[in-house]
Design an enzyme around this catalytic site. Sequence first.
Site, PDB file in Angstrom:
ATOM      1  N   ILE A   1       0.854  -1.178   0.000  1.00  0.00           N
ATOM      2  CA  ILE A   1       0.000   0.000   0.000  1.00  0.00           C
ATOM      3  C   ILE A   1       0.892   1.232   0.000  1.00  0.00           C
ATOM      4  CG2 ILE A   1      -2.030  -1.049   1.069  1.00  0.00           C
ATOM      5  CD1 ILE A   1      -1.132  -0.134   3.753  1.00  0.00           C
ATOM      6  N   ASP A   2       0.329   2.368  -0.413  1.00  0.00           N
ATOM      7  CA  ASP A   2       1.102   3.598  -0.548  1.00  0.00           C
ATOM      8  C   ASP A   2       1.698   4.047   0.790  1.00  0.00           C
ATOM      9  OD1 ASP A   2       0.412   3.684  -3.210  1.00  0.00           O
ATOM     10  OD2 ASP A   2      -1.263   5.074  -2.911  1.00  0.00           O
ATOM     11  N   ARG A   3       2.746   4.861   0.696  1.00  0.00           N
ATOM     12  CA  ARG A   3       3.405   5.400   1.894  1.00  0.00           C
ATOM     13  C   ARG A   3       2.376   6.057   2.830  1.00  0.00           C
ATOM     14  NH1 ARG A   3       8.431   8.215   3.357  1.00  0.00           N
ATOM     15  NH2 ARG A   3       9.305   7.875   1.285  1.00  0.00           N
TER      16      ARG A   3
ATOM     17  N   ARG B   1      -8.001   6.932  -4.369  1.00  0.00           N
ATOM     18  CA  ARG B   1      -7.618   8.338  -4.336  1.00  0.00           C
ATOM     19  C   ARG B   1      -8.027   9.036  -5.629  1.00  0.00           C
ATOM     20  NH1 ARG B   1      -1.357   8.114  -3.044  1.00  0.00           N
ATOM     21  NH2 ARG B   1      -1.613  10.389  -3.075  1.00  0.00           N
TER      22      ARG B   1
ATOM     23  N   THR C   1      -0.808   5.645   3.107  1.00  0.00           N
ATOM     24  CA  THR C   1      -1.961   4.812   3.476  1.00  0.00           C
ATOM     25  C   THR C   1      -1.584   3.904   4.634  1.00  0.00           C
ATOM     26  OG1 THR C   1      -2.739   4.838   1.180  1.00  0.00           O
ATOM     27  CG2 THR C   1      -3.630   3.120   2.603  1.00  0.00           C
TER      28      THR C   1
END
Length: 330
Positions: free
Chosen positions: A154-156, A257, A158
């Site tokens: 998952i993204d930084r 997003r 998130t």
Amino acid sequence: MQEEYSALKQFTITKNDSGQRLNKFLEKAVPLLPGGLMHKYIRLKRIKINGKRTDFSYRLQEGDLLQLYINDEFFEKQKTDERTAYLTAKPNISVVYEDEHILLVNKPAGLVVHADDNGTSDTLIARIQAYLYQYGRWNPKQEASFTPSLCNRIDRGTSGIVIAAKTAEALRVMNQKIRDREIHKSYLCVTCGHVRPKEGRIQNYILRHENEHRVTVHDRPVSGGRTAVTQYRVIKETPELSLVECDLITGRTHQLRAQFAHMGKPLLGDSKYGKNEMNRKYHRKSQALCSHKLRFDFTTDAGALSYLNGKTFTVPRVEFMSLFDEAGRA
């Protein structure tokens, strides 16, 4: 004159290393050995299995003795990189669930899962490996090629559940289950504005722009675009915000997003797709997005991981509820 090479180097194949093709194992166990030379040395019987000629496609079995008669230069120590970052990392992880095969971790917002272009050594995978190493759950000296690995990312910015495989079998099974969509993830997010209708399905097309590290959303098919589908329902509202639970039907880059931003309701705190004035107002520096629920729903054989079928794991949504309650009083 025959080329000189070092004395015998050998590996005894463990359970975690079994099942792999020989060439795939060698790529990880002896990364300095070029592929062309690997095939040449197999033909010349300088790489053997149990003292006999082998083939690059041979599938290793537990207990096999792999013998290598190759130059010492291919066994020189590697420079310190992500593979050895666990030696200096701190085992700071929040464990959601753990057994002999897998580890579920609640990643905090702001932590990258793997080393990025900035070369940071503080990553989720380094912390996980440090945790397993320091608490005696993983001994790299007993593994020739396998290291505990992440199955999803998952993204930084998130937060939420990330799956790590502690065994090679678990990694193979989890990768297959994720690919075949037999693992379902639900997210919580806070959007700027009210999402309407309050429950529905978003379906459009996402196009990645690699050089810009962002995506664009299109209502009609575009060249290079991939279908993106999300089910959602609004849980709670304030005059300015919505708390939304989302089920990812597909898993595209920045899917939630970008989709909510495309609707005109970007995620609170999102610096890439969001509204800076709202982010400043609520003092939010990362997107309000959490992978808060994970459900195993196997429809095909899961081997040693069959016991996970039907299980659901969640992380507390205290952060978002607290944020939301504060927003309601604003």
